[in-house]
Design an enzyme around this catalytic site. Structure first.
Site, short mmCIF file in Angstrom:
data_model
loop_
_atom_site.label_atom_id
_atom_site.label_comp_id
_atom_site.label_asym_id
_atom_site.label_seq_id
_atom_site.Cartn_x
_atom_site.Cartn_y
_atom_site.Cartn_z
CG HIS A 88 56.94 28.79 35.22
ND1 HIS A 88 56.34 27.58 35.26
CD2 HIS A 88 56.04 29.68 35.68
CE1 HIS A 88 55.11 27.70 35.72
NE2 HIS A 88 54.89 28.97 35.98
CD GLU A 94 48.84 36.85 30.13
OE1 GLU A 94 47.84 36.46 29.50
OE2 GLU A 94 49.09 36.49 31.29
C1 LIG Z 1 48.64 33.03 30.41
C2 LIG Z 1 49.14 33.05 31.81
N1 LIG Z 1 49.30 34.23 32.43
C3 LIG Z 1 49.80 34.29 33.69
C4 LIG Z 1 50.13 33.14 34.36
C5 LIG Z 1 50.72 33.21 35.76
N2 LIG Z 1 49.75 32.72 36.75
C6 LIG Z 1 49.71 31.43 37.12
S1 LIG Z 1 48.45 31.10 38.13
C7 LIG Z 1 47.93 32.70 38.14
C8 LIG Z 1 46.70 33.08 38.92
C9 LIG Z 1 45.47 32.34 38.47
O1 LIG Z 1 44.38 32.67 39.24
P1 LIG Z 1 42.95 32.00 39.03
O2 LIG Z 1 42.61 31.91 37.60
O3 LIG Z 1 41.97 32.72 39.88
O4 LIG Z 1 43.13 30.51 39.53
P2 LIG Z 1 43.57 29.96 40.95
O5 LIG Z 1 45.06 29.88 40.95
O6 LIG Z 1 43.05 30.87 41.99
O7 LIG Z 1 43.00 28.59 41.06
C10 LIG Z 1 48.76 33.49 37.34
C11 LIG Z 1 48.60 34.92 37.13
C12 LIG Z 1 49.94 31.92 33.66
N3 LIG Z 1 50.22 30.74 34.24
N4 LIG Z 1 49.45 31.91 32.41
#
Ligand SMILES: Cc1ncc(C[n+]2csc(CCOP(=O)(O)OP(=O)(O)O)c2C)c(N)n1
Lengths: 428, 337
Positions: free
Chosen positions: B129, B60
């Protein structure tokens, strides 16, 4: 004068080498090899043959092993044989326990996913296809080591013997929920099991794990820490904070990046995984960096033992990239058929971790298809029985949870006048 | 005119601006090919190409910092932060940079960016959320803060925000994306299609920043609200049978003080409603303004109805959410006072 000649020389050199010319600038925006409806293509995925990657001495200096960030440490071959320098010493009983924990994790995930679909829970996250990482690492670490997981390491808790009934209680936000209905499903916490409270804000736990490890070192303790983030999360500042602090203070911590290829709809290239493997990030910080087959239970165990031995010997942190695949949706809020090829999971070249460990145990003469099926059924029955028991204490839709009065507690150690008055105002 | 939900209206605003102004670019986590987790950018990449609408790393601070840099170049970025709860890693770029670059460069550099983000509760999203962080941004001078409550306003306000030469935090009440929500957790989910403000022009129009809307005229009490709480206030008015004047602020910074003062001077009573936690919330600012400007007209102390001063609890969403019953109770109290 000197300066401009130097620059001209420099430019000549570059031109001669590659014949590059200035052009109208354009932005590169990475694209995955396959989207929905396109043929699966994993040709860019860099694999090494099982047993092919060398194993440096535990005390080797980080500078001498940059190649490991670009290889892929694998132990299990396609026939289930364990080969090469990373074969760990693991008794069959321990492997069987690992297999059971993986099966319990998968069965638990399946039941909770379905329960969410039936409206009994607000949200759920499966770790299907990634079970080996959490379960094997829990086995490789001491039970007293401290874990700072993301929402996809439920296998750690299950392998450490945390009651699945309580996990279900949290998924349903019912009276069994140890977190009193305050936290979403899957964001567990258990001090008793050395499992730090999971945050919904990605990445924050990475540097916190380093801080815990620094405290352990400052206190002359023997316990180490470990943390997990997804490859997508390496783009957050916390990743840089963690690697910097871990490097500067040689903190006794294991920093895991779980590269399951997808972060919701964005593929690992959007996090920079095409330019260099995530493990290679460690090199710039002077940290040992290992890239491992995350679906290979034995390989994950071996690299974790190696990293833990370094940490315990005051040799500092290790960055481990686990190469795996998120077989299912990101969460119950996601529909992966919108953005990726439907058959990608089934064509993932590193297979399924449970199948692979099963094959290995069979090859060792310690297991059989029949015994496997029996275990699978036993585990399914166990999880179903637990689910019935959990649902007897309520589900989210039935709204049977702790008293809402409790929502005003634990904001501070002592409730201040505002909260006291607001609790009254709320009628509790 | 066509009927749009709020999410469609937000999408339409970006589509209109992408086609009118080549300097507009849209980016954020999952906004490109996928079209955003709430589908706000659905189809934009397909229509306008990858260079105009694309995915970013999960960063972000990176998203907002890059937007500021593009703004310095002369572009007009519109970025999405997936949930307002995840805006904090960008706080330094917003509070120390976006908000101050015009001032510290004596107007040499500006930050014409729009940061869109879904906020608020009502979807069982738990503490990460559901948050309403508008007060953190209204406290930072140099930022504008805009919050729509209908599809019509969402599109017109978002277009004004994108065209604005200063940084705008555009918070979208996620519970209103698909229908007006009055805060009755057990009530049927309504769609926008029967609401008059779902009639939205397909092309370009503006709803100016800094103009509140009187959404219901009344004589007994003034209710100041924004976002989801506008609908909750209207429901409370109906449920209580009181003759309330309901004001939708629409933009918190700049704030339409005249409309507020005119109304409270008329009714002599004021209830302020927001979903955010109470202490140091925007309601405190509103109360200070009302007491300063309407002191001699006030017949009762000003009341605030807000989220409790706790994190947003997952299972107690409806005990936390300041629903119509609590708003109606405050209205009665203020009317009796
Ligand atoms: C600071 C923040 N930004 C955005 C999100 C929204 N979000 C939740 S999970 C996710 C994807 C995460 O992907 P990754 O790090 O590859 O982990 P995975 O879910 O594949 O295990 C996003 C964008 C969040 N939870 N926290």
């Amino acid at each position: 004068m000197l300066d401009s000649r130097h620059r001209a020389n420099h430019a000549d050199h570059a031109l001669a080498a590659q014949d590059v010319r200035a052009a109208v600038l354009e932005l590169r925006i990475p694209e995955p090899a396959a989207r929905a409806g396109q043929p699966v293509d994993f040709s860019k995925l860099k694999l090494s043959a099982p047993g092919a990657v060398r194993r440096p001495a535990v005390a080797a200096v980080a500078d001498s092993m940059h190649d490991l960030a670009y290889g892929l440490i694998r132990v299990l071959d396609d026939n289930g044989a364990a080969i090469g320098p990373w074969v760990p010493e693991l008794p069959s009983a321990a492997l069987a326990a690992g297999l059971r924990s993986m099966l319990r994790t998968r069965a638990f995930d399946d039941r909770m996913y379905r329960a969410q679909r039936q409206g009994k829970a607000s949200f759920y996250v499966k770790c299907t296809g990634e079970e080996a990482i959490a379960v094997s690492q829990a086995l490789a670490l001491e039970n007293t080591d401290m874990l700072f997981p993301s929402y996809r390491q439920q296998g750690l808790l299950i392998a450490r013997g945390y009651p699945i009934l309580k996990m279900m209680g949290q998924v349903y936000s019912n009276t069994l929920d140890p977190l009193k209905g305050r936290q979403m499903p899957v964001m567990y916490s258990s001090r008793e099991h050395g499992f730090f409270s999971v945050s919904g804000n990605l990445g924050t736990q990475f540097i916190q794990a380093v801080g815990w490890a620094m405290a352990s070192a400052l206190s002359g303790d023997s316990r180490i820490a470990a943390s997990w983030i997804g490859e997508g999360t390496t783009a957050e500042g916390d990743f840089h904070y963690a690697l910097t602090f871990a490097s500067v203070y040689r903190a006794p911590v294991i920093l895991n990046v779980v590269n399951n290829q997808w972060a919701i709809s964005s593929f690992q290239g959007i996090a920079g995984g095409e330019a260099a493997p995530f493990a290679a990030r460690g090199i710039g910080y002077g940290l040992p960096a290992l890239r491992v087959d995350g679906n290979d239970f034995l390989a994950v165990y071996a690299v974790t033992r190696w990293a833990a031995a370094r940490a315990r010997a005051n040799l500092g942190a290790t960055l481990i990239e686990h190469v795996t695949y998120r077989s299912e949706g990101h969460s119950t809020s996601d529909d992966p058929s919108r953005y990726r090829a439907a058959d990608e999971a089934s064509k993932w070249p590193l297979g399924d971790p449970i199948e692979r460990l099963k094959r290995h145990l069979i090859a060792r003469g310690e297991w059989s298809e029949a015994r496997h099926e029996a275990l699978q059924n036993e585990v399914k029955q166990e999880i179903r029985a637990l689910q019935r028991e959990a649902e007897a204490s309520g589900t989210l839709e039935a709204n049977t949870t702790h008293s809402p009065k409790t929502m005003f507690e634990d904001v501070y150690k002592d409730m201040d006048w505002r909260l006291q008055r607001q609790r009254q105002e709320a009628g509790f | 005119m066509t009927t749009m939900s709020m999410i469609q209206a937000v999408n339409s605003a970006m589509a209109v601006m992408l086609s009118r102004d080549p300097k507009v670019v849209v980016f954020g986590e999952d906004v490109g090919y996928f079209g955003g987790v709430f589908r706000a950018t659905e189809g934009l990449q397909k229509t306008f190409g990858k260079n105009r609408c694309f995915d970013t790393p999960i960063s972000e601070g990176g998203i907002v910092g890059a937007a500021i840099g593009m703004g310095a170049y002369g572009m007009r970025p519109v970025v999405e932060i997936q949930f307002a709860d995840y805006i904090y890693p960008a706080f330094d770029q917003l509070a120390s940079e976006a908000a101050r670059i015009r001032y510290r460069s004596a107007g040499e550099f500006t930050v014409p960016i729009t940061v869109r983000s879904p906020y608020g509760g009502g979807i069982f999203g738990g503490q990460t959320h559901s948050q309403s962080p508008e007060g953190l941004f209204t406290h930072v001078v140099g930022l504008k803060v805009v919050i729509p409550s209908t599809p019509y306003d969402a599109k017109g306000l978002l277009i004004s925000s994108i065209e604005d030469d200063d940084p705008v935090i555009f918070l979208e009440p996620k519970r209103l994306y698909s229908g007006p929500f009055e805060g009755h957790s057990d009530g049927a989910v309504k769609s926008w299609s029967t609401h008059p403000a779902s009639e939205v022009p397909e092309g370009h129009y503006r709803v100016p920043l800094g103009q509140a809307a009187v959404v219901r005229e009344g004589a007994e009490v003034t209710v100041l609200a924004y976002g989801t709480m506008v609908h909750v206030a209207l429901a409370a008015t109906r449920d209580s049978g009181m003759d309330a004047e309901v004001i939708d602020l629409r933009s918190l910074i700049p704030l339409d003080v005249d409309t507020i003062v005119k109304s409270v001077s008329k009714t002599g009573r004021c209830v302020i409603v927001h979903e955010a936690t109470r202490t140091s919330g925007f309601g405190a600012e509103l109360a200070a303004i009302v007491q300063k400007h309407c002191f001699f007209d006030l017949e009762a102390p000003i009341e605030r109805v807000t989220g409790w001063d706790t994190p947003y609890p997952h299972a107690f969403e409806w005990q936390y959410f300041p629903g119509p019953a609590r708003v109606a109770e405050a209205m009665r109290q203020v009317a009796a006072g």
